[in-house]
Design a protein around this motif. Structure first.
Motif, PDB file in Angstrom:
ATOM      1  N   ALA A  66       0.805  -1.110  -0.022  1.00 36.92           N
ATOM      2  CA  ALA A  66      -0.025  -0.129  -0.108  1.00 36.92           C
ATOM      3  C   ALA A  66       1.004   1.366  -0.096  1.00 36.92           C
ATOM      4  O   ALA A  66       0.586   2.226  -0.780  1.00 36.92           O
ATOM      5  CB  ALA A  66      -0.866  -0.054   1.132  1.00 36.92           C
ATOM      6  N   LEU A  67       1.914   1.345   0.832  1.00 35.42           N
ATOM      7  CA  LEU A  67       2.872   2.591   0.781  1.00 35.42           C
ATOM      8  C   LEU A  67       3.675   2.675  -0.170  1.00 35.42           C
ATOM      9  O   LEU A  67       3.824   3.734  -0.612  1.00 35.42           O
ATOM     10  CB  LEU A  67       3.594   2.528   2.202  1.00 35.42           C
ATOM     11  CG  LEU A  67       2.932   3.329   3.530  1.00 35.42           C
ATOM     12  CD1 LEU A  67       3.073   4.519   2.949  1.00 35.42           C
ATOM     13  CD2 LEU A  67       1.582   2.694   3.783  1.00 35.42           C
ATOM     14  N   ALA A  68       3.965   1.416  -1.026  1.00 39.34           N
ATOM     15  CA  ALA A  68       4.935   1.511  -2.029  1.00 39.34           C
ATOM     16  C   ALA A  68       3.885   2.232  -3.345  1.00 39.34           C
ATOM     17  O   ALA A  68       4.376   3.010  -4.308  1.00 39.34           O
ATOM     18  CB  ALA A  68       5.279   0.170  -2.695  1.00 39.34           C
ATOM     19  N   LEU A  69       2.816   1.577  -3.264  1.00 37.12           N
ATOM     20  CA  LEU A  69       1.805   2.000  -4.484  1.00 37.12           C
ATOM     21  C   LEU A  69       1.388   3.669  -4.178  1.00 37.12           C
ATOM     22  O   LEU A  69       1.494   4.550  -4.996  1.00 37.12           O
ATOM     23  CB  LEU A  69       0.513   1.314  -4.395  1.00 37.12           C
ATOM     24  CG  LEU A  69      -0.414   1.680  -5.496  1.00 37.12           C
ATOM     25  CD1 LEU A  69       0.029   1.374  -6.782  1.00 37.12           C
ATOM     26  CD2 LEU A  69      -1.629   1.010  -5.294  1.00 37.12           C
ATOM     27  N   ARG A  70       1.332   4.047  -2.917  1.00 31.49           N
ATOM     28  CA  ARG A  70       0.693   5.265  -2.757  1.00 31.49           C
ATOM     29  C   ARG A  70       2.069   6.395  -3.044  1.00 31.49           C
ATOM     30  O   ARG A  70       2.068   7.493  -3.807  1.00 31.49           O
ATOM     31  CB  ARG A  70       0.574   5.643  -1.172  1.00 31.49           C
ATOM     32  CG  ARG A  70       0.277   7.092  -0.698  1.00 31.49           C
ATOM     33  CD  ARG A  70       0.452   7.000   0.863  1.00 31.49           C
ATOM     34  NE  ARG A  70       0.182   8.505   1.160  1.00 31.49           N
ATOM     35  CZ  ARG A  70       1.038   9.477   1.093  1.00 31.49           C
ATOM     36  NH1 ARG A  70       2.358   9.396   1.003  1.00 31.49           N
ATOM     37  NH2 ARG A  70       0.809  10.742   1.726  1.00 31.49           N
ATOM     38  N   GLY A  71       3.285   5.862  -2.719  1.00 31.40           N
ATOM     39  CA  GLY A  71       4.535   6.878  -2.950  1.00 31.40           C
ATOM     40  C   GLY A  71       4.740   6.647  -4.526  1.00 31.40           C
ATOM     41  O   GLY A  71       4.941   7.887  -4.943  1.00 31.40           O
ATOM     42  N   TRP A  72       4.546   5.664  -5.245  1.00 31.94           N
ATOM     43  CA  TRP A  72       4.661   5.750  -6.631  1.00 31.94           C
ATOM     44  C   TRP A  72       3.758   6.688  -7.201  1.00 31.94           C
ATOM     45  O   TRP A  72       3.926   7.625  -8.126  1.00 31.94           O
ATOM     46  CB  TRP A  72       4.511   4.496  -7.167  1.00 31.94           C
ATOM     47  CG  TRP A  72       4.360   4.352  -8.682  1.00 31.94           C
ATOM     48  CD1 TRP A  72       5.554   4.539  -9.534  1.00 31.94           C
ATOM     49  CD2 TRP A  72       3.240   4.142  -9.482  1.00 31.94           C
ATOM     50  NE1 TRP A  72       5.136   4.464 -10.747  1.00 31.94           N
ATOM     51  CE2 TRP A  72       3.829   4.473 -11.015  1.00 31.94           C
ATOM     52  CE3 TRP A  72       2.041   4.223  -9.270  1.00 31.94           C
ATOM     53  CZ2 TRP A  72       2.908   4.153 -11.929  1.00 31.94           C
ATOM     54  CZ3 TRP A  72       1.223   4.292 -10.382  1.00 31.94           C
ATOM     55  CH2 TRP A  72       1.660   4.170 -11.602  1.00 31.94           C
TER      56      TRP A  72
END
Length: 145
Positions: A66-72
Motif C-alpha cells: 500500500a505504501l509503495a503504491l501510494r509513494g509511486w
C-alpha cells in the motif's frame, strides 16, 4: 512571468530577493515511506496475531504494498513542489505566503521542517535532503526568532 519564475505567479514586492528554494529530495521521500511501511507492517502483523489470524504475514506485506503504491502514485506531484524563501516571505506550494516576521517557530519535525505562525498556522516543508540546513536558512532570514 515565465514558468521558471521562483514566485510561481506571485508578484514580488519591490526590492524583494529570493534567498533559497527548497525542494523535496527523492531519497528522503522514499526513506519516509519505508519507515511508515515498516511501522505499519509491524502494527498490522501484531493486530493479526492478537486476532489469532493464521496468516499474520499478510499485514506487513499489505502495508508495504500500500505504501509503495501510494509513494509511486504521488511521487511526481510531491517532488514537484517548491518552497521559496525571500528576504521577506516564505512562499509555499500553491501560493500560500507566510511573512518572515509572522513566523514564530521553525524546527525539525521528524525528517521534515515545521513552521508555526503567530496565527497558529502550521506547515511542513516535506522531505528536505537536510532539514537542519533548511531550519538554519529560515532562521538566518529572520523566521522563527
Amino acid at each position: 512571468m515565465s514558468a521558471a519564475d521562483p514566485f510561481r505567479g506571485l508578484d514580488p514586492e519591490a526590492g524583494e530577493r529570493v534567498l533559497a528554494e527548497f525542494r523535496p529530495d527523492k531519497a528522503a521521500y522514499w526513506r519516509s515511506h519505508l519507515v511508515i511501511a515498516v511501522a505499519g507492517g509491524v502494527i498490522a502483523g501484531l493486530v493479526l496475531i492478537v486476532m489469532a489470524n493464521p496468516d499474520p504475514w499478510v499485514g506487513p506485506v499489505a502495508a508495504f504494498a500500500a505504501l509503495a503504491l501510494r509513494g509511486w502514485y504521488l511521487q511526481s506531484e510531491v517532488l514537484g513542489m517548491t518552497w521559496t524563501l525571500t528576504d521577506r516571505r516564505l512562499i509555499l506550494p500553491g501560493g500560500r505566503v507566510f511573512r518572515l516576521n509572522r513566523i514564530t517557530k521553525v524546527r525539525k519535525f521528524l525528517s521534515d521542517v515545521q513552521i508555526v505562525t503567530l496565527d497558529g498556522d502550521k506547515h511542513l516543508i516535506r522531505y528536505p535532503a537536510d532539514a537542519g540546513a533548511v531550519v538554519d536558512a529560515l532562521q538566518a532570514a529572520g523566521a522563527g526568532r
